[in-house]
Design a protein around this motif. Structure first.
Motif, PDB file in Angstrom:
ATOM      1  N   TYR A  34     -24.331  42.737  28.569  1.00 53.03           N
ATOM      2  CA  TYR A  34     -24.113  44.139  28.246  1.00 53.03           C
ATOM      3  C   TYR A  34     -23.972  44.335  26.740  1.00 53.03           C
ATOM      4  O   TYR A  34     -24.383  45.350  26.190  1.00 53.03           O
ATOM      5  N   ALA A  86     -27.278  50.271  32.169  1.00 52.82           N
ATOM      6  CA  ALA A  86     -26.150  50.992  31.579  1.00 52.82           C
ATOM      7  C   ALA A  86     -25.271  51.626  32.663  1.00 52.82           C
ATOM      8  O   ALA A  86     -24.048  51.707  32.517  1.00 52.82           O
ATOM      9  N   THR A  93     -26.130  49.660  26.556  1.00 55.21           N
ATOM     10  CA  THR A  93     -25.288  49.086  27.614  1.00 55.21           C
ATOM     11  C   THR A  93     -23.879  48.794  27.093  1.00 55.21           C
ATOM     12  O   THR A  93     -22.902  48.922  27.830  1.00 55.21           O
ATOM     13  N   ALA A 152     -22.103  52.065  27.041  1.00 46.43           N
ATOM     14  CA  ALA A 152     -21.841  52.487  28.421  1.00 46.43           C
ATOM     15  C   ALA A 152     -20.634  51.744  28.980  1.00 46.43           C
ATOM     16  O   ALA A 152     -19.780  52.325  29.663  1.00 46.43           O
TER      17      ALA A 152
END
Length: 399
Positions: free
Chosen positions: A196, A173, A202, A205
């Motif tokens: 991601y 992340a 993630t 993030a």
């Protein structure tokens, strides 16, 4: 169980077939044929009895076997069964049901245990995952995931797995946020890479980093165009907003333009105010290209200075007074024009003080000299008179 179904199906087929044959044979049956029919009927009855015995023994064995298989206690229930009253075939049927039932019970138990282990492992993994996220956020990550003795082995294994997953996800992340930030600095739409986007942590993030990058880029552009607008406004030009700007960027440009005009007015007003310190008479700026607004602002600034005259007098008196020191009022110490004027009139005061002192000294010197000469004259005159008296007296005595 499958075997029971197969046997039952076979018996049913035989019964149907025999019934059809019997029906067809009723029309043409001879004495011998009638005997065959009776034999067949007897055989079917015997077969039905055998089937019933098989089913009973099979079910009994299956039930006992399923119970022992679930409890993983091989042959425990068979100890209460007597095989002496059963034929070899009957014993085989019972054992067949027991064997199949045992495997069935064993598998059911294994599936339940597996399900329970999976549930405990999942519960531990979820809690470990949450704990890992919290520890990462508070910078208290444990090199070895903590264990809980009160929980099962599977729960603790799941906890360790979830904890490690959380740390790995948070490490990823951090990288996702940085990559999102870098993309946000570019004039592009957000595009989250698959590795991601596969996890919520993630993905969020990356989105957060992208938004931060976009905000950074926007603020940088706003600062840039606000300065351009300021310069344009300060130069008192007509506003000309660049084309193709986002609304908030264009707004920043206009804001800078207004600030530039306001600052120009303040600076020009201040210039006129300071000019009053250095000049006793107003003078319009001589720049041919000057805007009429600046002339007005300059004049207003000059006229607003109501302290220049009094400050000159203060400076002059401070210079004229014997032993006085130049001490510009605190309010004007940062105003170069005011300081220069104060210094000028302070020095003029000093010059006047010195000139006056010289003149006074000269007069005093003249007066003192005159008094001295007069005193000396009187003294010499008195001495002369005394001498004459003495001489006259001596001559008189002699006679």
């Amino acid at each position: 169980m499958r075997r029971k179904v197969i046997i039952a199906s076979a018996v049913s087929c035989l019964l149907v077939m025999n019934q059809n044959l019997l029906t067809e044979g009723e029309v043409y049956a001879s004495p011998n044929e009638e005997a065959n029919v009776n034999n067949t009927t007897t055989s079917l009855q015997e077969e039905t009895e055998v089937k019933e015995i098989f089913n009973r023994l099979y079910d009994e064995g299956y039930s006992l076997g399923e119970k022992d298989g679930y409890e993983e206690k091989k042959n425990e229930s068979l100890s209460s069964i007597t095989f002496t009253d059963k034929t070899s075939k009957e014993s085989q049927w019972l054992m067949l049901g027991y064997t199949i039932g045992y495997e069935k019970g064993k598998r059911r138990k294994q599936e339940e245990v597996k399900t329970q282990q999976g549930q405990e492992s999942n519960a531990g993994e979820q809690e470990g995952y949450q704990q890992g996220l919290e520890d990462y956020q508070h910078a208290t990550v444990a090199y070895t995931p903590p264990q809980t003795p009160a929980k099962s082995k599977d729960w603790n294994k799941g906890f360790a797995l979830g904890y490690k997953k959380a740390i790995e996800i948070m490490d990823l992340a951090v990288k996702a946020k940085k990559d999102g930030y870098n993309q946000g600095l570019e004039p592009d739409e957000i595009t989250i890479p698959e590795f991601y986007n596969a996890d919520e942590v993630t993905r969020k993030a990356y989105e957060e980093g992208f938004q931060t990058g976009q905000h950074k880029r926007t603020e940088k552009l706003k600062t840039q165009y606000e300065k351009e607008g300021f310069d344009q406004g300060y130069a008192l030009q007509d506003i000309s907003t660049p084309q193709g700007l986002a609304p908030e960027i264009a707004q920043a440009f206009k804001k800078g333009f207004v600030k530039g005009e306001d600052q120009k007015e303040k600076d020009t007003h201040k210039q006129g105010f300071n000019f009053a310190f250095t000049s006793l008479k107003y003078k319009t700026p001589s720049d041919d290209q000057i805007d009429t607004r600046t002339i007005q602002w300059f004049k207003e600034g000059y006229q607003s200075n109501k302290v220049a005259s009094s400050l000159r007098a203060v400076a002059y008196r401070a210079g004229w007074n014997i032993g006085g020191k130049m001490n510009v009022p605190t309010k004007y110490k940062d105003n170069k024009a005011a300081v220069a004027m104060y210094k000028k009139y302070y020095e003029l005061g000093q010059q006047k003080q010195k000139k006056t002192a010289f003149e006074v000294s000269t007069v005093l010197l003249v007066i003192i000299s005159a008094v001295g000469i007069y005193t000396l004259f009187r003294r010499n005159k008195n001495v002369s008179e005394e001498s004459d008296v003495e001489i006259y007296g001596t001559e008189k005595v002699a006679k």
